[in-house]
Design a protein around this motif. Structure first.
Motif, PDB file in Angstrom:
ATOM      1  N   ARG A 315       0.832  -1.207   0.000  1.00 45.04           N
ATOM      2  CA  ARG A 315       0.000   0.000   0.000  1.00 45.04           C
ATOM      3  C   ARG A 315       0.872   1.265   0.000  1.00 45.04           C
ATOM      4  O   ARG A 315       0.601   2.218  -0.739  1.00 45.04           O
ATOM      5  CB  ARG A 315      -0.922  -0.002   1.212  1.00 45.04           C
ATOM      6  N   GLY A 333      -6.973   2.097  -4.665  1.00 45.54           N
ATOM      7  CA  GLY A 333      -8.115   1.218  -4.448  1.00 45.54           C
ATOM      8  C   GLY A 333      -7.853  -0.225  -4.792  1.00 45.54           C
ATOM      9  O   GLY A 333      -8.692  -1.099  -4.534  1.00 45.54           O
ATOM     10  N   ALA A 334      -6.677  -0.505  -5.349  1.00 50.68           N
ATOM     11  CA  ALA A 334      -6.344  -1.890  -5.720  1.00 50.68           C
ATOM     12  C   ALA A 334      -6.105  -2.758  -4.495  1.00 50.68           C
ATOM     13  O   ALA A 334      -6.221  -3.980  -4.571  1.00 50.68           O
ATOM     14  CB  ALA A 334      -5.108  -1.906  -6.618  1.00 50.68           C
ATOM     15  N   VAL A 335      -5.787  -2.130  -3.374  1.00 50.60           N
ATOM     16  CA  VAL A 335      -5.512  -2.883  -2.148  1.00 50.60           C
ATOM     17  C   VAL A 335      -6.827  -3.153  -1.434  1.00 50.60           C
ATOM     18  O   VAL A 335      -7.480  -2.244  -0.924  1.00 50.60           O
ATOM     19  CB  VAL A 335      -4.558  -2.115  -1.218  1.00 50.60           C
ATOM     20  N   ARG A 336      -7.224  -4.413  -1.422  1.00 53.70           N
ATOM     21  CA  ARG A 336      -8.427  -4.852  -0.721  1.00 53.70           C
ATOM     22  C   ARG A 336      -8.075  -6.172  -0.029  1.00 53.70           C
ATOM     23  O   ARG A 336      -8.433  -7.236  -0.477  1.00 53.70           O
ATOM     24  CB  ARG A 336      -9.613  -4.989  -1.676  1.00 53.70           C
ATOM     25  N   ALA A 337      -7.354  -6.007   1.064  1.00 51.36           N
ATOM     26  CA  ALA A 337      -6.768  -7.145   1.771  1.00 51.36           C
ATOM     27  C   ALA A 337      -7.778  -8.272   1.980  1.00 51.36           C
ATOM     28  O   ALA A 337      -8.947  -8.007   2.277  1.00 51.36           O
ATOM     29  CB  ALA A 337      -6.215  -6.682   3.116  1.00 51.36           C
ATOM     30  N   TYR A 339      -6.308  -9.326  -0.797  1.00 53.29           N
ATOM     31  CA  TYR A 339      -5.981  -9.296  -2.221  1.00 53.29           C
ATOM     32  C   TYR A 339      -5.500  -7.909  -2.637  1.00 53.29           C
ATOM     33  O   TYR A 339      -5.864  -6.891  -2.025  1.00 53.29           O
ATOM     34  CB  TYR A 339      -7.187  -9.696  -3.067  1.00 53.29           C
ATOM     35  N   VAL A 340      -4.687  -7.890  -3.702  1.00 52.74           N
ATOM     36  CA  VAL A 340      -4.261  -6.638  -4.324  1.00 52.74           C
ATOM     37  C   VAL A 340      -4.415  -6.813  -5.825  1.00 52.74           C
ATOM     38  O   VAL A 340      -3.858  -7.753  -6.411  1.00 52.74           O
ATOM     39  CB  VAL A 340      -2.802  -6.284  -3.982  1.00 52.74           C
ATOM     40  N   ASP A 341      -5.196  -5.930  -6.436  1.00 52.60           N
ATOM     41  CA  ASP A 341      -5.386  -5.977  -7.886  1.00 52.60           C
ATOM     42  C   ASP A 341      -4.138  -5.466  -8.604  1.00 52.60           C
ATOM     43  O   ASP A 341      -3.302  -4.779  -8.005  1.00 52.60           O
ATOM     44  CB  ASP A 341      -6.600  -5.133  -8.278  1.00 52.60           C
TER      45      ASP A 341
END
Length: 490
Positions: A315, A333-337, A339-341
């Motif tokens: 992040r 916004g790619a970080v959505r623990a 997972y990371v897009d």
């Protein structure tokens, strides 16, 4: 043995995968003691007997491939297909090590030169004894087995401490070995947290430590090993560069770059993190790369971030890159623990953490360069030096760039292909560590050279290693050496 335990968890779901002992220093003492005895038995076997047992272990691993891949998936979160690929590569390395150990390490005669005309010289590589292997979680089969297989093939006993995130995989590897070699505990596994590993590397009976992990932890391991002068082979982090030349196959380069950066959620020491693209093809490459990235899904094509603490590092690097560069794909916004897009950012300054520090996540920084020489200069301007990649249709130029890249390994028009070739050594320079696993160098890494010279007959008229040596003996030697070496080369 200790009764304290800890759980391994599935990082995608949080479910408990298994429960394992927290082995104490007392447990380590007992295990290393058993390993010492096993090492003597294993080293005394003929090379053919060790080879037979190791090839049997290879067959056992192969038969249990699906089971082991499922366990890797459960403990790391990576797709079963990727776990299977990891095990396939492990099997090929085990096969090579077993079949080539005697050829690489066995006794051979060496040229003794004219001065040693009356001597026979032999060189062989003998087992060290007990080798401690400290393994990582990102490739919990392939990476530690790169040390374990070669150490075993060289005639050593192994004590393996897997990561606390993937203990079940380590335990299973040792259990399957015992099916092939039931006589003695030649390959044992210890589970636990950092204290267990610290006790293992500090044991004076350990002849060598093979460590894979962060550069910071490697320094602590080396400090502990220094107390007993225990040698270390260290495979640490990376910040691998990917160079795209002006004549590169853009589609192939983008495809390889994306897989090298995003597979295993970017949690690959030799994964792609920095991309340098020659100006003439920069725009076309970025378009191709971003179009392909749009079709890749976290949780489908690759798994979660296995180590929870790494999410914050990723992040921080993304936030820094977005603030200083231009977003191509993804963003904060790619970080959505957990997972990371996929994240692609270009024009990030070279002194930013996203470029200088290991991210270990599914992120890519892309930079436009004037020419391929500038790309190489930027690629080499890093404290790390593990792997790297060159894409170019000019075979001669690509080979020259690969040779001059400051890295232990370089792939040309392919991605991480060097890891799949058992005869090639694997390791880095700088902050990426030192020493080598895999190949002949990997076998020799876990052995000690033994040199023997035997006099066949006395050298007439030239007894130079005696107090009875006269002036005439020394004069003959001087004349001989002058004849052999005194003429200047032009």
């Amino acid at each position: 043995m200790t009764t304290l335990t800890f759980d391994s968890l599935n990082p995608a779901t949080g479910e408990v995968v298994g429960r394992h002992p927290k082995h104490t220093a007392a447990d380590v003492d007992k295990v290393v003691g058993r390993a010492e005895e096993a090492a003597r038995w294993w080293a005394a076997l003929s090379p053919a007997e060790r080879r037979r047992r190791l090839l049997d272990y290879k067959a056992v691993l192969t038969r249990h491939m699906r089971e082991l891949a499922r366990l890797v998936h459960d403990e790391t979160g990576k797709p079963v297909a990727d776990a299977t690929l990891e095990i396939v590569l492990t099997v090929t390395h085990l096969d090579w090590a077993a079949r080539n150990a005697q050829k690489v390490l066995g006794r051979r005669r060496v040229n003794t030169g004219l001065v040693g005309l009356n001597l026979v010289g032999t060189l062989e590589y003998l087992p060290l004894g007990v080798v401690a292997v400290i393994g990582p979680w990102n490739y919990p089969v392939f990476t530690p087995m790169g040390s374990i297989a070669y150490a075993l093939a060289a005639g050593n006993a192994v004590v393996f401490k897997p990561s606390e995130l993937t203990p079940g995989v380590g335990v299973r590897l040792a259990e399957l070995f015992a099916e092939s070699v039931p006589e003695h505990p030649v390959f044992q596994c210890l589970t636990g947290l950092g204290e267990t590993g610290a006790a293992l590397v500090a044991d004076p009976r350990v002849a060598k430590v093979a460590f894979t992990g962060s550069t910071a932890t490697a320094r602590r391991v080396m400090a502990a090993c220094a107390e007993n002068l225990t040698p270390v082979v260290a495979e640490c982090g990376g910040k691998d560069a990917f160079i795209v030349d002006a004549d590169a196959d853009i589609a192939a380069a983008a495809d390889a770059c994306l897989w090298g950066a995003l597979s295993n959620a970017g949690q690959t020491c030799v994964g792609v993190e920095r991309v340098y693209v020659v100006d003439a093809v920069h725009d076309a490459f970025v378009r191709e790369l971003s179009a392909r990235a749009a079709r890749v899904r976290a949780g489908e094509h690759y798994g979660p971030i296995t180590m929870p603490g790494q999410v914050e590092v990723i992040r921080r690097h993304i936030d820094d890159a977005v603030a200083t560069g231009k977003v191509v794909t993804g963003g904060p916004g790619a970080v959505r623990a957990p997972y990371v897009d996929p994240v692609i950012v270009e024009d990030v300054p070279e002194d930013s953490p996203a470029v200088r520090e290991e991210t270990f996540g599914p992120t890519i920084t892309v930079r436009r360069t004037r020419d391929v020489q500038e790309a190489l200069d930027l690629a080499n301007a890093s404290a790390y030096g593990l792997g790297g990649t060159i894409f170019s249709r000019n075979t001669r130029r690509a080979a020259d760039l690969a040779r001059r890249m400051r890295s232990g390994m370089t792939a040309i028009n392919s991605i991480i292909s060097f890891a799949a070739v058992p005869s090639l050594p694997f390791g880095g320079v700088g902050d990426s560590g030192f020493g080598r696993i895999h190949g002949g160098d990997g076998l020799r890494e876990f052995a000690r050279p033994k040199a023997v010279s035997r006099q066949r007959f006395p050298m007439p008229g030239m007894n130079i290693t005696s107090f009875g040596r006269g002036p005439a003996d020394l004069e003959r030697l001087v004349r001989l050496v002058t004849l052999m070496h005194g003429r200047r080369k032009r």
